[in-house]
Design a protein around this motif. Structure first.
Motif, short mmCIF file in Angstrom:
data_model
loop_
_atom_site.label_atom_id
_atom_site.label_comp_id
_atom_site.label_asym_id
_atom_site.label_seq_id
_atom_site.Cartn_x
_atom_site.Cartn_y
_atom_site.Cartn_z
N GLU A 43 43.66 43.52 52.57
CA GLU A 43 44.03 42.90 54.32
C GLU A 43 43.29 41.54 54.23
N TRP A 44 42.05 41.79 53.27
CA TRP A 44 41.18 40.41 53.67
C TRP A 44 41.26 39.58 52.68
N CYS A 45 42.44 39.61 51.40
CA CYS A 45 42.24 38.68 50.14
C CYS A 45 42.80 36.90 50.49
N ASP A 46 41.33 36.77 49.85
CA ASP A 46 41.13 35.18 50.10
C ASP A 46 41.95 34.19 49.47
N THR A 47 42.60 34.80 49.21
CA THR A 47 43.99 33.28 48.17
C THR A 47 45.09 33.95 48.76
N ALA A 48 45.11 35.14 50.28
CA ALA A 48 46.12 35.25 50.32
C ALA A 48 47.84 34.04 50.22
N GLY A 96 44.25 34.28 40.14
CA GLY A 96 45.47 34.73 40.95
C GLY A 96 44.90 34.69 42.75
N GLY A 97 45.63 35.39 43.57
CA GLY A 97 46.83 36.55 42.49
C GLY A 97 46.92 37.21 41.99
N GLU A 98 47.83 38.03 41.30
CA GLU A 98 47.48 39.09 40.05
C GLU A 98 48.00 38.12 38.83
N GLU A 125 40.40 37.86 35.78
CA GLU A 125 39.89 38.62 37.12
C GLU A 125 41.58 39.38 37.33
N THR A 126 41.02 40.71 37.49
CA THR A 126 42.21 41.09 37.81
C THR A 126 41.39 42.20 38.79
N ASN A 127 42.92 43.49 39.67
CA ASN A 127 43.05 43.95 40.04
C ASN A 127 43.10 45.73 39.83
N VAL A 145 37.36 43.36 36.79
CA VAL A 145 37.88 44.28 37.00
C VAL A 145 37.73 45.01 38.81
N SER A 146 38.63 44.42 39.64
CA SER A 146 38.42 44.84 40.77
C SER A 146 39.11 45.60 41.49
N PRO A 147 39.11 47.19 41.60
CA PRO A 147 40.02 48.00 42.03
C PRO A 147 39.23 47.74 43.01
N LYS A 148 40.76 48.18 43.51
CA LYS A 148 41.31 48.14 45.29
C LYS A 148 40.99 49.64 46.47
N LEU A 149 39.51 49.80 47.27
CA LEU A 149 39.75 50.93 47.53
C LEU A 149 40.64 51.03 49.32
N PRO A 207 29.71 42.10 48.61
CA PRO A 207 30.33 42.06 50.18
C PRO A 207 31.47 41.45 49.89
N GLU A 208 32.13 42.32 51.00
CA GLU A 208 33.18 41.49 51.38
C GLU A 208 33.19 40.80 52.51
N GLY A 209 33.31 39.60 52.01
CA GLY A 209 33.06 38.29 53.52
C GLY A 209 33.83 36.71 52.42
N ARG A 210 34.15 36.40 53.67
CA ARG A 210 34.98 35.02 53.26
C ARG A 210 33.58 33.95 54.28
C1 LIG Z 1 41.53 36.66 45.22
S1 LIG Z 1 41.33 37.99 43.50
C2 LIG Z 1 42.70 37.82 42.03
C3 LIG Z 1 42.13 38.41 41.11
C4 LIG Z 1 42.95 40.14 41.55
N1 LIG Z 1 44.10 39.69 41.73
C5 LIG Z 1 41.94 40.99 42.11
O1 LIG Z 1 41.79 41.75 42.56
O2 LIG Z 1 40.81 41.22 41.32
C6 LIG Z 1 39.59 37.08 42.46
C7 LIG Z 1 38.59 38.21 43.67
O3 LIG Z 1 37.88 38.39 44.62
C8 LIG Z 1 37.98 39.04 45.54
N2 LIG Z 1 38.27 39.42 46.67
C9 LIG Z 1 39.25 39.04 47.31
N3 LIG Z 1 39.14 38.39 48.70
C10 LIG Z 1 38.01 38.11 49.07
C11 LIG Z 1 36.77 38.75 50.26
N4 LIG Z 1 37.20 38.21 51.43
N5 LIG Z 1 35.51 39.23 50.08
C12 LIG Z 1 35.39 39.39 48.69
N6 LIG Z 1 35.70 39.00 47.71
C13 LIG Z 1 37.44 39.34 47.41
C14 LIG Z 1 38.87 40.46 44.67
O4 LIG Z 1 38.27 41.82 45.20
C15 LIG Z 1 38.68 39.70 43.15
O5 LIG Z 1 37.52 40.27 42.83
#
Ligand SMILES: C[S@@+](CC[C@H](N)C(=O)[O-])C[C@H]1O[C@@H](n2cnc3c(N)ncnc32)[C@H](O)[C@@H]1O
Ligand SMILES: Nc1nc2[nH]cc(C(=O)O)c2c(=O)[nH]1
Ligand code: SF4
Ligand SMILES: [Mg+2]
Length: 248
Positions: A43-48, A96-98, A125-127, A145-149, A207-210
């Protein structure tokens, strides 16, 4: 042979030099290659813009067919390798993306890069939900590795694949980087750490934050949790320096 990449300016692959802003390599000059497509939809992806194309493509893996999309450019693997080789940093961050959705293409791009500029350090960088392609895996020095909660809004059965998390936990190249928005999110990190035997010294909480303001607000309580529980803290250096800007 082509890679699907994100574009910064229409038609131009998103390949740029910057500082690694997050995690174990924070502050290191690095070239970034940003691929398009993702199997998740945070929901908060900074590269949607790399995956949210026209309409709603959440969780439709068959949407990964490689047709042309807005915000996406198809680039020859050899051309991407040349762009990377021509930039100054000796480290490459693939994101990415993934990126692990395009394993064979990345393996070929890296083979071309090794011809043009041997020995670059490669981070991905991977989920963490997708297994890396074997040839690609053999060329990678570091996985972030950034597993999603649950606050990401992804179904847990897609985001948290138990055998994958076990494999990353056993891989000394893997650093974990959990995005945290509220103190309660850390309960989920604790459970994953126990369930998959992830060493605390390889776990970053970020921290989550853009925006700098939001990151700074959340850094206070998050750094306290890290201090108490032995996790590493990750800032988001690039946001403080350049804001939430493409190509930085
Ligand atoms: C855009 S993702 C691309 C790589 C992969 N899809 C992933 O999620 O790890 C790159 C990194 O940015 C983090 N990220 C994306 N949006 C974010 C946000 N709003 N605040 C903090 N970290 C964020 C992701 O968790 C990941 O560690
Ligand atoms: N400077 C900078 N560092 C980063 N580290 C991980 C990033 C990413 O989007 O994967 C990123 C990014 O987008 N910019
Ligand atoms: S997994 Fe990564 S690229 Fe995909 S939606 Fe989440 S943060 Fe964005
Ligand atoms: Mg980023």
């Amino acid at each position: 042979m082509t890679l699907a990449l994100a574009t910064t300016t229409p038609g131009e692959p998103e390949v740029f030099a910057s500082l690694q802003g997050e995690g174990a390599s924070m502050g290191r000059p690095s070239t970034f290659v940003r691929l398009s497509r993702c199997n998740l939809a945070c929901e908060w992806c900074d590269t949607a813009y790399t995956w949210r194309f026209s309409g709603d493509n959440r969780f439709h893996r068959d949407d990964l067919a490689f047709e042309r999309k807005a915000n996406q450019v198809m680039a020859e693997e050899a051309d991407v390798a040349r762009m990377v080789a021509d930039l100054p940093p000796d480290r490459l961050v693939i994101t990415g993306g993934e990126p692990l959705l395009q394993g064979p293409q990345l393996a070929r791009m890296l083979a071309a890069l090794d011809e043009a500029r041997p020995g670059m350090h490669v981070e991905i960088e991977t989920n963490g939900s997708v297994a890396p392609h074997a040839v690609l895996d053999a060329r990678v020095q570091q996985y972030n590795v950034s597993p999603k909660l649950s606050h990401s809004g992804n179904p847990a059965e897609l985001a948290l694949v138990p055998e994958r998390l076990d494999a990353w936990a056993a891989d000394p190249r893997a650093w974990f980087k959990f995005v945290v928005a509220e103190p309660a999110d850390v309960e989920e990190v604790r459970a994953l750490k126990e369930r998959h035997a992830i060493p605390a010294e390889r776990i970053f909480l970020m921290p989550e934050g853009r925006s700098s303001d939001v990151i700074r607000q959340r850094s206070g309580w998050l750094s306290d949790i890290c201090t108490r529980e032995g996790y590493r803290f990750s800032d988001r250096l690039h946001i403080h320096i350049w804001g939430d800007t493409r190509g930085t």
